[in-house]
Design a protein around this motif. Structure first.
Motif, short mmCIF file in Angstrom:
data_model
loop_
_atom_site.label_atom_id
_atom_site.label_comp_id
_atom_site.label_asym_id
_atom_site.label_seq_id
_atom_site.Cartn_x
_atom_site.Cartn_y
_atom_site.Cartn_z
N LEU A 41 0.82 -1.21 0.00
CA LEU A 41 0.00 0.00 0.00
C LEU A 41 0.85 1.26 0.00
O LEU A 41 0.53 2.24 -0.67
N THR A 42 1.96 1.24 0.72
CA THR A 42 2.87 2.40 0.72
C THR A 42 3.40 2.64 -0.69
O THR A 42 3.46 3.79 -1.14
N ILE A 43 3.79 1.60 -1.37
CA ILE A 43 4.32 1.74 -2.74
C ILE A 43 3.25 2.28 -3.67
O ILE A 43 3.51 3.19 -4.47
N SER A 47 3.96 5.66 -5.83
CA SER A 47 4.39 5.42 -7.21
C SER A 47 3.19 5.16 -8.10
O SER A 47 2.17 4.64 -7.65
N ARG A 48 3.33 5.50 -9.36
CA ARG A 48 2.28 5.16 -10.32
C ARG A 48 2.48 3.70 -10.71
O ARG A 48 3.48 3.34 -11.32
N ILE A 49 1.51 2.89 -10.37
CA ILE A 49 1.56 1.46 -10.64
C ILE A 49 0.54 1.14 -11.74
O ILE A 49 -0.58 1.64 -11.71
N HIS A 50 0.94 0.29 -12.69
CA HIS A 50 0.05 -0.11 -13.77
C HIS A 50 -0.62 -1.45 -13.51
O HIS A 50 -1.63 -1.77 -14.13
N LEU A 51 -0.03 -2.24 -12.60
CA LEU A 51 -0.58 -3.57 -12.30
C LEU A 51 0.00 -4.03 -10.97
O LEU A 51 1.19 -3.85 -10.70
N ALA A 52 -0.86 -4.64 -10.15
CA ALA A 52 -0.41 -5.24 -8.90
C ALA A 52 -0.55 -6.75 -9.01
O ALA A 52 -1.59 -7.25 -9.45
N GLU A 68 -8.67 -4.48 -1.80
CA GLU A 68 -9.76 -3.54 -1.50
C GLU A 68 -9.23 -2.17 -1.11
O GLU A 68 -9.77 -1.14 -1.54
N SER A 69 -8.16 -2.11 -0.34
CA SER A 69 -7.56 -0.82 0.03
C SER A 69 -6.96 -0.13 -1.17
O SER A 69 -7.11 1.08 -1.35
N MET A 70 -6.27 -0.90 -2.02
CA MET A 70 -5.68 -0.31 -3.23
C MET A 70 -6.76 0.27 -4.13
O MET A 70 -6.62 1.38 -4.64
N VAL A 74 -6.84 3.87 -5.52
CA VAL A 74 -6.55 3.97 -6.96
C VAL A 74 -7.61 3.15 -7.71
O VAL A 74 -7.38 2.01 -8.08
N PRO A 75 -8.80 3.73 -7.89
CA PRO A 75 -9.86 2.99 -8.57
C PRO A 75 -9.40 2.51 -9.95
O PRO A 75 -8.73 3.22 -10.68
N GLY A 76 -9.75 1.28 -10.24
CA GLY A 76 -9.42 0.73 -11.55
C GLY A 76 -8.03 0.12 -11.67
O GLY A 76 -7.67 -0.36 -12.73
#
Length: 128
Positions: A41-43, A47-52, A68-70, A74-76
């Motif tokens: 969650l900190t990352i 940072s702009r993340i494209h996929l987790a 759920e927190s992500m 960051v919806p979507g």
């Protein structure tokens, strides 16, 4: 190939994270790693993340809780879950919540690369 996509691998097993990063970096991806849900969650916040890519079982929280927190922050944000011991019911539940894929560990390298590529292209288009 220029790096224009950043993914997060969240897994409490360092060897799994390193192995996955080694498989995915040649695709032109920048890979960030987290060993816990809190670190993931900190990352995502910094940072702009494209996929987790989230493990289902991490210290302090489940992959579903992290997801759920992500998604609240960051919806979507697309997410692929992976687990070595999750049931089919858990996998179906994660997919109903909006996960892009659910992979069973150990994951064949071709399958991991293929799913990551498929999800990134679906959400962000082909890499430049």
């Amino acid at each position: 190939m220029a790096i224009d996509r950043r993914i997060l691998i969240a897994d409490d097993d360092a060897a799994v994270r390193v192995g996955a990063a080694e498989l995915l970096e040649p695709l032109g991806l920048e890979v960030l790693e987290a060993e816990s849900g809190a670190e993931a969650l900190t990352i995502v916040r910094r940072s702009r993340i494209h996929l987790a890519l989230l493990d289902m079982h991490m210290p302090g929280s489940t992959g579903l809780e992290v997801f759920e927190s992500m998604r609240a922050e960051v919806p979507g944000l697309p997410c692929i879950f992976w687990s070595g011991d999750a049931t089919e019911d858990i996998a179906r539940y994660a997919l109903r919540l909006g996960a892009s894929a659910f992979l069973k560990k150990p994951v064949a390298p071709e399958l991991l690369r293929g799913e990551v590529t498929r999800v990134l292209e679906h959400y962000w288009g082909k890499a430049s």
